[in-house]
Design an enzyme around this catalytic site. Structure first.
Site, PDB file in Angstrom:
ATOM      1  CB  CYS A 118     -41.889 -22.406  31.581  1.00 37.95           C
ATOM      2  SG  CYS A 118     -42.893 -22.055  33.018  1.00 37.95           S
ATOM      3  CG  HIS A 259     -38.833 -25.028  32.659  1.00 38.82           C
ATOM      4  ND1 HIS A 259     -38.519 -23.916  33.404  1.00 38.82           N
ATOM      5  CD2 HIS A 259     -40.127 -25.332  32.950  1.00 38.82           C
ATOM      6  CE1 HIS A 259     -39.581 -23.567  34.107  1.00 38.82           C
ATOM      7  NE2 HIS A 259     -40.556 -24.406  33.859  1.00 38.82           N
ATOM      8  CG  ASN A 289     -41.384 -23.276  37.279  1.00 40.02           C
ATOM      9  OD1 ASN A 289     -40.814 -22.462  36.562  1.00 40.02           O
ATOM     10  ND2 ASN A 289     -42.363 -24.052  36.850  1.00 40.02           N
TER      11      ASN A 289
HETATM   12  O1  UT7 Z   1     -43.306 -24.731  34.352  1.00 38.00           O
HETATM   13  C1  UT7 Z   1     -44.196 -25.720  33.960  1.00 38.00           C
HETATM   14  C2  UT7 Z   1     -45.364 -25.680  34.812  1.00 38.00           C
HETATM   15  N1  UT7 Z   1     -45.491 -26.450  35.970  1.00 38.00           N
HETATM   16  C3  UT7 Z   1     -45.130 -27.714  36.177  1.00 38.00           C
HETATM   17  O2  UT7 Z   1     -44.354 -28.304  35.489  1.00 38.00           O
HETATM   18  C4  UT7 Z   1     -45.758 -28.452  37.332  1.00 38.00           C
HETATM   19  C5  UT7 Z   1     -46.216 -29.827  36.940  1.00 38.00           C
HETATM   20  N2  UT7 Z   1     -46.876 -30.544  38.022  1.00 38.00           N
HETATM   21  C6  UT7 Z   1     -46.251 -30.871  39.170  1.00 38.00           C
HETATM   22  O3  UT7 Z   1     -45.109 -30.534  39.376  1.00 38.00           O
HETATM   23  C7  UT7 Z   1     -46.987 -31.725  40.174  1.00 38.00           C
HETATM   24  O4  UT7 Z   1     -48.181 -32.189  39.606  1.00 38.00           O
HETATM   25  C8  UT7 Z   1     -47.291 -30.998  41.499  1.00 38.00           C
HETATM   26  C9  UT7 Z   1     -45.996 -30.778  42.293  1.00 38.00           C
HETATM   27  C10 UT7 Z   1     -47.950 -29.666  41.229  1.00 38.00           C
HETATM   28  C11 UT7 Z   1     -48.228 -31.833  42.363  1.00 38.00           C
HETATM   29  O5  UT7 Z   1     -47.675 -33.126  42.604  1.00 38.00           O
HETATM   30  P1  UT7 Z   1     -48.586 -34.420  42.459  1.00 38.00           P
HETATM   31  O6  UT7 Z   1     -47.764 -35.575  42.855  1.00 38.00           O
HETATM   32  O7  UT7 Z   1     -49.166 -34.412  41.073  1.00 38.00           O
HETATM   33  O8  UT7 Z   1     -49.680 -34.202  43.560  1.00 38.00           O
HETATM   34  P2  UT7 Z   1     -51.267 -34.147  43.402  1.00 38.00           P
HETATM   35  O9  UT7 Z   1     -51.688 -32.928  42.677  1.00 38.00           O
HETATM   36  O10 UT7 Z   1     -51.743 -35.480  42.878  1.00 38.00           O
HETATM   37  O11 UT7 Z   1     -51.700 -34.043  44.902  1.00 38.00           O
HETATM   38  C12 UT7 Z   1     -51.559 -35.137  45.814  1.00 38.00           C
HETATM   39  C13 UT7 Z   1     -52.114 -34.715  47.163  1.00 38.00           C
HETATM   40  C14 UT7 Z   1     -53.528 -34.140  47.059  1.00 38.00           C
HETATM   41  O12 UT7 Z   1     -54.230 -34.549  48.217  1.00 38.00           O
HETATM   42  P3  UT7 Z   1     -55.275 -35.762  48.117  1.00 38.00           P
HETATM   43  O13 UT7 Z   1     -56.297 -35.343  47.097  1.00 38.00           O
HETATM   44  O14 UT7 Z   1     -54.476 -36.951  47.681  1.00 38.00           O
HETATM   45  O15 UT7 Z   1     -55.798 -35.853  49.510  1.00 38.00           O
HETATM   46  C15 UT7 Z   1     -53.293 -32.646  47.122  1.00 38.00           C
HETATM   47  O16 UT7 Z   1     -54.410 -31.942  47.668  1.00 38.00           O
HETATM   48  O17 UT7 Z   1     -51.304 -33.680  47.711  1.00 38.00           O
HETATM   49  C16 UT7 Z   1     -52.125 -32.567  48.071  1.00 38.00           C
HETATM   50  N3  UT7 Z   1     -51.326 -31.361  47.917  1.00 38.00           N
HETATM   51  C17 UT7 Z   1     -50.515 -30.889  48.884  1.00 38.00           C
HETATM   52  N4  UT7 Z   1     -50.236 -31.332  50.117  1.00 38.00           N
HETATM   53  C18 UT7 Z   1     -49.350 -30.657  50.845  1.00 38.00           C
HETATM   54  C19 UT7 Z   1     -51.237 -30.543  46.823  1.00 38.00           C
HETATM   55  N5  UT7 Z   1     -50.382 -29.552  47.095  1.00 38.00           N
HETATM   56  C20 UT7 Z   1     -49.914 -29.741  48.342  1.00 38.00           C
HETATM   57  C21 UT7 Z   1     -49.006 -29.049  49.166  1.00 38.00           C
HETATM   58  N6  UT7 Z   1     -48.754 -29.547  50.392  1.00 38.00           N
HETATM   59  N7  UT7 Z   1     -48.358 -27.954  48.741  1.00 38.00           N
END
Ligand code: UT7
Length: 337
Positions: A118, A259, A289
């Site tokens: 990225c 980005h 993204n």
């Molecule tokens: O280009 C650079 C690369 N990428 C990035 O910059 C991405 C960086 N990271 C992020 O943007 C965020 O960490 C995410 C959007 C990927 C995830 O958000 P988060 O607030 O960190 O969520 P999390 O990973 O802590 O997940 C929270 C909950 C989990 O459930 P439990 O364990 O709390 O029951 C996940 O399993 O949300 C669940 N979850 C979803 N639920 C519905 C994860 N993905 C999804 C989904 N839909 N798509």
């Protein structure tokens, strides 16, 4: 005039995005997710998906052709081509060579890819600038082109909701004018954290086999939480460091073009820099993204919308797999529409 005194500026910009929109509602029928979760956690509402056979070299060629058309130039006027991509059409030859052929660029020019995920567009800008300031190349196409839909695991809800396809291109040109174009920059990397965002298979270390395909080794995998944490810290630090290097205060910057990874990342970076979100234009909602394409896509939109004006200071900043990061401060030179 010695070539060391040349500045490099964006003479024209062009973009291309695939027709097909994939909405959150449609994604909710594919994996266990919801429009509400995706919008709240990432700011994304829809993303573009390339058609079969529509590859980064095709999207990149269209974006580059648009930039050339806006500049009133032809492919024969281009002296150097650099493509930033983490989803090359094929492992080799480079996407740049494929794009060169599609666009009909001259055969006496260097064409190569930059691999910095990225951060690729920011890396490629710097490589281009340094090659151009030597005086050897007057006009360079820097293209960010991605087909992330081809490396996303469409059964993994933690990643498939985030990414999209598209391409953006800038035509760089040298000028003897002072204090215009790409003013200062900073690049960094931390390979110790390579596994936070990576694709384990398909390269020479783990060539594709029936087993690796079965295990989904050819898909992108990410530790979202850790990547988020690093992204906020290094993007804010990179902005601060490049501003200090250029002796510019954040109040003097008209627009920050980060980005487009996640709206919460953008908000956290803006807050660390003590800058209002009104100076952080974003198109994340419509494109998700798009990795190396995200900055040129956001830059073109902010310019076309009449936000970025001639003489404005613009700070672009990126973060990605590697880990890699980079920031470039530029003084905008109004390109033709
Ligand atoms: O280009 C650079 C690369 N990428 C990035 O910059 C991405 C960086 N990271 C992020 O943007 C965020 O960490 C995410 C959007 C990927 C995830 O958000 P988060 O607030 O960190 O969520 P999390 O990973 O802590 O997940 C929270 C909950 C989990 O459930 P439990 O364990 O709390 O029951 C996940 O399993 O949300 C669940 N979850 C979803 N639920 C519905 C994860 N993905 C999804 C989904 N839909 N798509």
């Amino acid at each position: 005039m010695s070539s060391a005194e040349l500045s490099v500026f964006i003479r024209a910009i062009g973009v291309h995005t695939p027709e097909r929109k994939l909405t959150n509602a449609e994604l909710s029928t594919m994996v266990d997710t919801s429009d509400e979760w995706i919008k709240t956690r990432s700011g994304i509402a829809e993303r573009r998906i390339a058609a079969p056979g529509e590859n980064p070299s095709d999207m990149g060629a269209k974006a580059a052709a648009k930039a050339l058309e806006r500049a009133g130039l032809t492919p024969a006027d281009v002296d150097l081509l650099i493509v930033a991509t983490m989803t090359p059409d094929v492992p080799f030859p480079s996407t740049a060579c494929l794009l060169q052929a599609k666009l009909g660029l001259r055969r006496d020019i260097p064409c190569f890819d930059v691999s910095a995920a990225c951060s690729g567009f920011v890396y490629a800008l710097q490589v281009a600038k340094d090659m151009m300031r030597s005086g050897a190349y007057r006009r360079t196409l820097v293209v960010g082109a991605e087909k992330l839909s081809s490396v996303v695991d469409w059964s993994d809800r933690t990643t498939c909701v985030l990414f999209g396809d598209g391409a953006g291109a800038v035509l760089l040109e040298t000028t003897p004018e002072k204090n215009v174009g790409l003013l200062g920059n900073l690049l960094g990397a931390d390979g110790n954290n390579a596994e936070l965002l990576h694709c384990a298979g398909g390269g020479s270390a783990a060539p594709a086999t029936a087993d690796s395909l079965r295990d989904g080794k050819h898909f992108l995998r990410m530790n979202g939480k850790e990547v988020f944490r690093h992204a906020v810290r290094v993007m804010a630090e990179s902005c601060e460091r490049v501003l200090a290097k250029c002796d510019v205060r954040s109040e003097q910057v008209a627009w920050f073009i980060p980005h487009q990874a996640n709206s919460r990342i953008l908000e956290a970076v803006a807050s660390q820099l003590n800058v209002g979100m009104d100076r952080f234009p974003s198109n994340l909602e419509r494109y998700g993204n798009t990795s190396a394409a995200s900055i040129p896509l956001a830059l073109e939109e902010a310019w076309k919308d009449g936000k970025i004006k001639h003489g404005d200071l613009v700070l672009i900043v990126a973060f990605g797999a590697g880990l890699t990061w980079g920031a470039t401060l530029l003084r905008w030179h109004e390109p033709p529409r």
